[in-house]
Design a protein around this motif. Structure first.
Motif, mmCIF file in Angstrom:
data_model
loop_
_atom_site.group_PDB
_atom_site.id
_atom_site.type_symbol
_atom_site.label_atom_id
_atom_site.label_comp_id
_atom_site.label_asym_id
_atom_site.label_seq_id
_atom_site.Cartn_x
_atom_site.Cartn_y
_atom_site.Cartn_z
ATOM 1 N N ARG A 1 -4.963 -2.542 6.308
ATOM 2 C CA ARG A 1 -4.274 -1.506 7.073
ATOM 3 C C ARG A 1 -3.683 -0.491 6.100
ATOM 4 O O ARG A 1 -3.810 -0.638 4.888
ATOM 5 N N PHE A 2 -3.032 0.540 6.627
ATOM 6 C CA PHE A 2 -2.450 1.596 5.808
ATOM 7 C C PHE A 2 -1.003 1.831 6.218
ATOM 8 O O PHE A 2 -0.628 1.599 7.359
ATOM 9 N N GLN A 3 -0.212 2.323 5.263
ATOM 10 C CA GLN A 3 1.187 2.652 5.540
ATOM 11 C C GLN A 3 1.471 4.049 5.022
ATOM 12 O O GLN A 3 1.081 4.408 3.905
ATOM 13 N N GLY A 4 2.175 4.830 5.846
ATOM 14 C CA GLY A 4 2.590 6.162 5.429
ATOM 15 C C GLY A 4 3.816 6.080 4.530
ATOM 16 O O GLY A 4 4.698 5.250 4.745
ATOM 17 N N TYR B 1 10.522 6.951 1.030
ATOM 18 C CA TYR B 1 10.702 6.476 2.396
ATOM 19 C C TYR B 1 9.368 5.924 2.880
ATOM 20 O O TYR B 1 8.320 6.514 2.621
ATOM 21 N N GLU B 2 9.412 4.809 3.596
ATOM 22 C CA GLU B 2 8.198 4.216 4.142
ATOM 23 C C GLU B 2 8.228 4.300 5.665
ATOM 24 O O GLU B 2 9.263 4.079 6.283
ATOM 25 N N VAL B 3 7.077 4.604 6.248
ATOM 26 C CA VAL B 3 6.945 4.552 7.699
ATOM 27 C C VAL B 3 7.081 3.079 8.097
ATOM 28 O O VAL B 3 6.517 2.201 7.439
ATOM 29 N N GLU B 4 7.830 2.803 9.135
ATOM 30 C CA GLU B 4 8.125 1.421 9.518
ATOM 31 C C GLU B 4 6.902 0.649 10.001
ATOM 32 O O GLU B 4 6.828 -0.566 9.821
ATOM 33 N N LEU C 1 -6.012 8.105 8.000
ATOM 34 C CA LEU C 1 -5.635 9.366 8.640
ATOM 35 C C LEU C 1 -4.420 9.178 9.546
ATOM 36 O O LEU C 1 -3.491 9.991 9.536
ATOM 37 N N GLU C 2 -4.400 8.106 10.310
ATOM 38 C CA GLU C 2 -3.270 7.831 11.192
ATOM 39 C C GLU C 2 -1.988 7.600 10.377
ATOM 40 O O GLU C 2 -0.921 8.089 10.725
ATOM 41 N N ALA C 3 -2.103 6.870 9.277
ATOM 42 C CA ALA C 3 -0.944 6.618 8.415
ATOM 43 C C ALA C 3 -0.447 7.915 7.791
ATOM 44 O O ALA C 3 0.766 8.140 7.679
ATOM 45 N N LEU C 4 -1.361 8.785 7.392
ATOM 46 C CA LEU C 4 -0.961 10.074 6.826
ATOM 47 C C LEU C 4 -0.264 10.929 7.878
ATOM 48 O O LEU C 4 0.741 11.579 7.582
#
Length: 73
Positions: free
Chosen positions: A24-27, A44-47, A54-57
């Motif tokens: 998976r990916f994390q923003g 900062y990390e997306v929770e 692309l979705e994570a970005l």
């Protein structure tokens, strides 16, 4: 995928997506203050995680906008 950079006054926010071990990916947003003698950077990390880069970005870009929107110059 390329990082996306936004600026507001002396602040620069860079949004990116990083791959995780489970596929998976994390923003992630890196916020830098550009006026200090020693530049300050906060990460900062997306929770949540995302199935695609692309979705994570997109999530990271939204977080960067929120962070910069809360900054008063």
């Amino acid at each position: 995928m390329d990082d996306v950079t936004y600026t507001k006054g002396i602040y620069t926010a860079t949004a990116t997506a990083r791959p995780l071990d489970d596929g998976r990916f994390q923003g992630v947003v890196s916020l830098a203050r550009d006026d200090a003698e020693e530049p300050e950077t906060t990460v900062y990390e997306v929770e949540t995680t995302s199935a695609s880069e692309l979705e994570a970005l997109d999530e990271a870009k939204a977080l960067a906008h929120r962070i910069l929107g809360e900054i008063e110059l």
